[in-house]
Write an enzyme that holds these catalytic residues in place. Structure first.
Site, PDB file in Angstrom:
ATOM      1  CB  CYS A  49     -41.171  -2.419  31.670  1.00  0.00           C
ATOM      2  SG  CYS A  49     -39.944  -3.226  30.587  1.00  0.00           S
ATOM      3  CE  LYS A  58     -41.028   1.676  32.783  1.00  0.00           C
ATOM      4  NZ  LYS A  58     -40.701   1.410  31.368  1.00  0.00           N
ATOM      5  CD  GLU A 108     -43.241  -0.158  29.199  1.00  0.00           C
ATOM      6  OE1 GLU A 108     -42.787   0.924  29.587  1.00  0.00           O
ATOM      7  OE2 GLU A 108     -42.533  -1.175  29.019  1.00  0.00           O
TER       8      GLU A 108
END
Length: 582
Positions: free
Chosen positions: A152, A116, A41
């Site tokens: 994540c 994300k 990330e």
């Protein structure tokens, strides 16, 4: 299909340097016949970039660097790179102007962006400050394989595992519904004790539940107070670990996706650590090494008191930077015991580090003379004791300034919690190495360190801890035994428990109330402390956001008057005294 995990250690803000690291990993992967390379990330800028993201020129430079990286990469290799992307409709629809993104680079071009979806705001995370959440499931097709992309936190909302939902959507479930063949997760997940076991348990549950092989690529390295442990891994559809990278160092590992079985095949699995102490040691060594390197320090200095805290910090620094780059300074006062000097010298000999001895008796006399009229008709007390600590802090800062060394402070978490430390004295420093390590864990780490040969002298391990600021002083004059204190702090700080709950766990209500008051009163000190390396899930750092001017402790006691006896101010030997506020 061969897939590789590039477990890299980026430096925050070093866009060309990070791009070069990714390029070198890509070249190595291409030479091994890899088709898809995964990076962590925000790998292009390093995580967490924090308010650098508010600088438009930084964001623009990241975009330029990404385009150049795409042109430089091996043409037949597809690479997923962590970056940011502009939310171009933000001025119309509202919301943040950036997405936390993964870019797919292939054949010299930026082919696709994935956003994300779940943005954490707990502990050290504050992603809603910068990013707009993505609204769609992310996937792409490579050589007829459908690959789902998550970033994540997108993995951390399995309501079947947690028993609840923290967010409205579950990106893994959405990808499973779409029928992808494989899910990859690009992470920058900070280290805390035993977190890896939890990650693997969570992802194993998700892979079995959704019948999805999962590859988890994590960042490694130290960035300010955060340590990233790497330990990337992959699981097959049965939830079995089929690959794990090394911990606390960069790595490049390959996994193979079998197209016929639509599953990942067994690869290289690095074993876990034998104990928590070994794991914590590796984390602290990496944290010191990277903090020094990324802040452009080559040498460090610290005070050696002959106590266990400074002994552990010296050992960590020596392993991280090399014995030739560590200077220990002994600063005995008239109250210092003979063994404090001999123990510190024995430690320095075991470690092979240089030392200097700077007695402070004359400096103490100078302060006494200067303050004699002002302090006339008062008793010797904390003010005079703390002058000794501040003299030592000044000397260490002078050395650090003169020679360009990084000063390491040596206070542990138990002391930081209750304020058993001196502002502008032993709290001086650029990095607080063990500020998230409780005193009992300090002893445990030192015993682990001595498992094969004596590094920490035995007398340091067995003598009673003492600040030695007055004759015969020991820590337990002012604090409960550390076994008791650390257990109370665990209940209070990590478990968020109330006074009645902590008392119910077996602790004296008067001691519990006193410790809670000390923790609250010491907040102003912690706010002025150097960054401390985070190794637990509740550290005094970027994730700790307590007010300084607060009266909650007093108000709380009013609600608990029927449950907890009214506290009295006591020393731990039972004699009436005023609380120790250093």
């Amino acid at each position: 299909m061969k897939i590789a995990i590039a477990q890299i250690n980026p430096t925050i803000g070093d866009l060309p340097g990070n791009a070069q690291i990714i390029l070198e990993m890509a070249q190595r992967a291409a030479a091994k016949g890899v088709r898809l390379l995964l990076t962590p990330e925000l790998s292009l800028c390093g995580y967490p970039p924090r308010d650098l993201l508010l600088n438009p020129s930084f964001v623009e430079a990241m975009g330029i660097t990404l385009q150049q990286l795409a042109r430089d990469l091996p043409p037949k290799l597809a690479v997923l790179v962590g970056t940011v992307e502009q939310h171009t409709k933000a001025h119309i629809t509202g919301g943040k102007t950036l997405f936390n993104s993964i870019a797919l680079l292939e054949n010299g071009q930026v082919k696709q962006f994935f956003y994300k979806r779940l943005l954490p705001t707990y502990d050290v995370f504050d992603e809603n400050r910068y990013f707009e959440p993505g609204l769609q499931a992310n996937y792409f097709t490579l050589d007829n394989i459908h690959i789902g992309v998550t970033i994540c936190e997108d993995l951390w909302n399995d309501e079947d595992f947690w028993g609840k939902r923290s967010y409205a959507v579950n990106p893994i479930a959405d990808l499973a519904i779409l029928g992808v063949d494989l899910i990859v997760n690009l992470s920058a997940s900070p280290y805390s004790v035993s977190k890896q076991q939890f990650r693997e348990t969570l992802l194993s549950h998700s892979s079995v539940r959704f019948q999805q092989p999962i590859i988890y690529a994590n960042q490694v390295g130290g960035n300010d107070d955060l340590i990233f442990d790497g330990r990337s891994f992959a699981l097959n559809r049965q939830g079995e670990i089929i690959c794990r990278t090394r911990g606390f160092e960069t790595d490049l590992v390959l996994v193979e996706f079998d197209e016929a079985q639509r599953d990942l095949q067994l690869g290289s699995v690095t074993p876990g650590y034998e104990s928590e102490d070994e794991e914590i040691w590796q984390a602290l060594v990496l944290g010191v090494r990277d903090y020094a390197r990324k802040c452009r320090f080559s040498k460090v200095v610290l005070g050696l008191s002959g106590g266990i805290d400074s002994a552990l910090v010296a050992a960590i620094a020596t392993t991280a930077l090399g014995k030739e780059n560590v200077l220990g300074v002994l600063m005995p006062s008239p109250y210092s015991s003979e063994h404090s000097i001999s123990d510190a010298l024995a430690l320095s000999e075991n470690l092979g580090i240089k030392t200097n001895i700077l007695p402070i008796g004359n400096l103490m006399q100078g302060f006494d003379q200067t303050l004699a009229d002002l302090f006339a008709d008062t008793e010797f007390g904390l003010a005079e004791e703390n002058i000794q600590s501040r003299i030592r802090g000044n000397l260490l800062m002078a050395i650090a300034n003169k020679f360009g060394y990084l000063l390491l402070s040596t206070g542990n978490k138990s002391e930081m919690a209750v304020g058993y430390c001196t502002l502008y004295g032993d709290m001086n420093g650029g990095l607080a190495v063990i500020a998230d390590v409780p005193k009992t864990r300090v002893y445990s780490l030192c015993h682990w360190l001595n498992r094969n040969s004596e590094i920490i002298p035995q007398n340091i391990l067995t003598k009673a801890p003492s600040a030695e600021l007055k004759p015969g002083q020991v820590d337990q004059d002012s604090l409960p035994p550390y076994e008791i204190l650390d257990d109370i702090l665990q209940h209070l700080i990590h478990n968020h428990q109330s006074t009645p709950q902590i008392v119910a766990a077996g602790h004296d209500p008067v001691i519990v109330d006193r410790v809670i008051q000390m923790v609250a009163r010491a907040e102003f000190k912690r706010r002025q402390a150097p960054p401390g390396l985070k190794i637990t899930d509740r550290a005094f750092g970027t994730g700790w956001r307590m007010p300084i001017a607060s009266n909650w402790v007093a108000v709380k006691n009013a609600y608990q008057i029927k449950t907890v006896p009214k506290p009295t101010l006591v020393c731990w030997d039972g004699q009436d005294a005023h609380p120790r506020i250093k």
